[in-house]
Design a protein around this motif. Structure first.
Motif, PDB file in Angstrom:
ATOM      1  N   SER A  70      34.059  23.829 -16.418  1.00 20.34           N
ATOM      2  CA  SER A  70      32.265  24.981 -17.257  1.00 20.34           C
ATOM      3  C   SER A  70      32.816  26.087 -16.602  1.00 20.34           C
ATOM      4  O   SER A  70      33.353  26.620 -15.403  1.00 20.34           O
ATOM      5  CB  SER A  70      31.036  24.358 -16.793  1.00 20.34           C
ATOM      6  OG  SER A  70      30.429  24.919 -16.644  1.00 20.34           O
ATOM      7  N   ALA A 113      25.903  15.334 -19.290  1.00 20.82           N
ATOM      8  CA  ALA A 113      25.593  16.908 -20.289  1.00 20.82           C
ATOM      9  C   ALA A 113      26.262  17.688 -18.799  1.00 20.82           C
ATOM     10  O   ALA A 113      26.692  17.467 -18.212  1.00 20.82           O
ATOM     11  CB  ALA A 113      24.032  16.723 -20.032  1.00 20.82           C
ATOM     12  N   ASP A 151      27.165  21.961 -18.037  1.00 21.61           N
ATOM     13  CA  ASP A 151      26.403  23.213 -18.115  1.00 21.61           C
ATOM     14  C   ASP A 151      27.397  24.413 -18.263  1.00 21.61           C
ATOM     15  O   ASP A 151      28.277  24.693 -18.126  1.00 21.61           O
ATOM     16  CB  ASP A 151      25.416  23.316 -16.619  1.00 21.61           C
ATOM     17  CG  ASP A 151      25.124  24.717 -16.730  1.00 21.61           C
ATOM     18  OD1 ASP A 151      24.740  25.713 -17.649  1.00 21.61           O
ATOM     19  OD2 ASP A 151      24.396  25.308 -15.867  1.00 21.61           O
ATOM     20  N   ASP A 152      27.136  24.662 -20.290  1.00 23.26           N
ATOM     21  CA  ASP A 152      28.180  26.086 -20.807  1.00 23.26           C
ATOM     22  C   ASP A 152      27.554  27.643 -20.277  1.00 23.26           C
ATOM     23  O   ASP A 152      28.661  28.069 -21.027  1.00 23.26           O
ATOM     24  CB  ASP A 152      28.757  25.078 -21.826  1.00 23.26           C
ATOM     25  CG  ASP A 152      27.083  25.979 -23.008  1.00 23.26           C
ATOM     26  OD1 ASP A 152      26.205  26.030 -22.353  1.00 23.26           O
ATOM     27  OD2 ASP A 152      27.306  25.114 -24.081  1.00 23.26           O
ATOM     28  N   THR A 156      22.455  23.433 -22.033  1.00 22.48           N
ATOM     29  CA  THR A 156      23.206  21.758 -21.347  1.00 22.48           C
ATOM     30  C   THR A 156      23.735  21.514 -23.038  1.00 22.48           C
ATOM     31  O   THR A 156      22.976  21.444 -23.698  1.00 22.48           O
ATOM     32  CB  THR A 156      22.178  21.185 -20.725  1.00 22.48           C
ATOM     33  OG1 THR A 156      21.239  21.792 -19.368  1.00 22.48           O
ATOM     34  CG2 THR A 156      22.552  19.637 -20.116  1.00 22.48           C
TER      35      THR A 156
END
Length: 322
Positions: free
Chosen positions: A37, A59, A61-62, A66
């Protein structure tokens, strides 16, 4: 497609509340599935842990929010694939159905009970039948490579007090010792493939072709309806670098000591560098991460890493780079 119930539903428990740290219970040579990421440390999901769980609901976080993901692993197929777990705008959570489809893990979503073939991401039964999950870019590498390339990275921690059918001699889940002998070691070292080979039963599948072993590692790419599997030995025989166009996407596939990786091809003309890496555009690039010595970075492509027999089951005998 042959779908059959093999073990009870959820006898292999998914990891639904994953925790991460910097300590790892396994060995340097263990394979890990890596998700990167831009806004958070890279995460490693060791197959040593996935052997007993097969699915991690997590999940990512980009940077823009999320993204729910499912990190999936079928030991029989050595298929390591990361999917987005949003279907028609609905967030879903996956579990292990206990079924196999052509020796591949069948997942189910807990929202509708629909069943999904892990190697293709296609829903094969239920409310979402015919839908396909979106593949996320991910890499399969060794724990040693991950630790060296991602010094701030984190690794999936073993769930506490876990029990799994994979740790048992029968269908009843047993306590898991993650630092002990792995349940599929004999299968990976043996000649056969599929459930029959793992269990040592007489209904072994046949393999007619001689140009590829059924358990050859393949990196599968699929764009705009075109699917091409890149066998690791063939890429190595080509000097470790293959360029190709798949569904209109220009790709460069790089074979390294730790595995096989695919990136968007910027047209630099990569050549293997003595001592490691690949030289292109006046610098050296790391084939495992796609990062150049001058700080540039290649764009990793969404891919499926799996055995040749599973890629052939899904796409036919001609869907290999030759």
């Amino acid at each position: 497609m042959n779908v059959r119930q093999v073990v009870p539903k959820d006898a292999i428990p998914s990891v639904d509340d994953p925790t991460f740290g910097t300590e790892y219970v396994g060995d340097d040579a263990d394979d890990v599935l890596v998700v990167e990421s831009d806004s958070a440390p890279a995460k490693a999901y060791p197959t040593r842990i996935l052997d007993y769980h097969e699915i991690v609901n997590d999940a990512l976080d980009d940077g823009d929010g999320t993204v729910p993901i499912a990190v999936t692993w079928c030991p029989l197929c050595a298929s390591a694939i990361v999917y987005e777990r949003t279907v028609d705008g609905r967030r879903v959570e996956f579990g292990v159905s206990g079924k196999l489809a052509d020796d591949d893990l069948v997942m189910y979503d807990r929202e509708t009970g629909s069943e999904w073939k892990q190697s293709t991401g296609e829903c094969i039964a239920g409310e979402f039948e015919g839908r396909r999950l979106t593949v996320r870019p991910a890499a399969t590498t060794t724990w040693e490579t991950f630790r060296d390339r991602h010094p701030d990275g984190v690794v999936l921690q073993p769930p506490e007090n876990a029990r799994s059918e994979a740790a048992s001699d029968d269908d009843a889940p047993a306590p898991v010792a993650y630092d002990g002998r792995r349940p599929y070691d004999g299968y990976f070292d043996g000649d056969g493939f599929g459930l029959a080979a793992h269990r040592g039963t007489a209904d072994a599948r046949s393999w007619e072709r001689t140009d590829l072993d059924p358990k050859t590692v393949v990196l599968g790419l699929e764009f705009d309806g075109e699917a091409v599997g890149f066998p690791l030995p063939r890429v190595r025989d080509a000097g470790g670098v293959v360029t190709e166009t798949v569904g209109g996407v220009d790709v460069v596939v790089l074979a390294t000591d730790d595995g096989i990786h695919a990136f968007e091809d910027p047209g630099h003309g990569f050549e293997p560098e003595p001592g490691g890496g690949f030289r292109a555009d006046s610098t050296v690039w790391d084939g495992a991460t796609g990062e150049a010595a001058d700080g540039r970075r290649l764009t990793r492509l969404p891919a499926r890493r799996l055995f040749a027999f599973t890629w052939q089951d899904d796409h036919g005998p001609d869907a290999f780079f030759d």
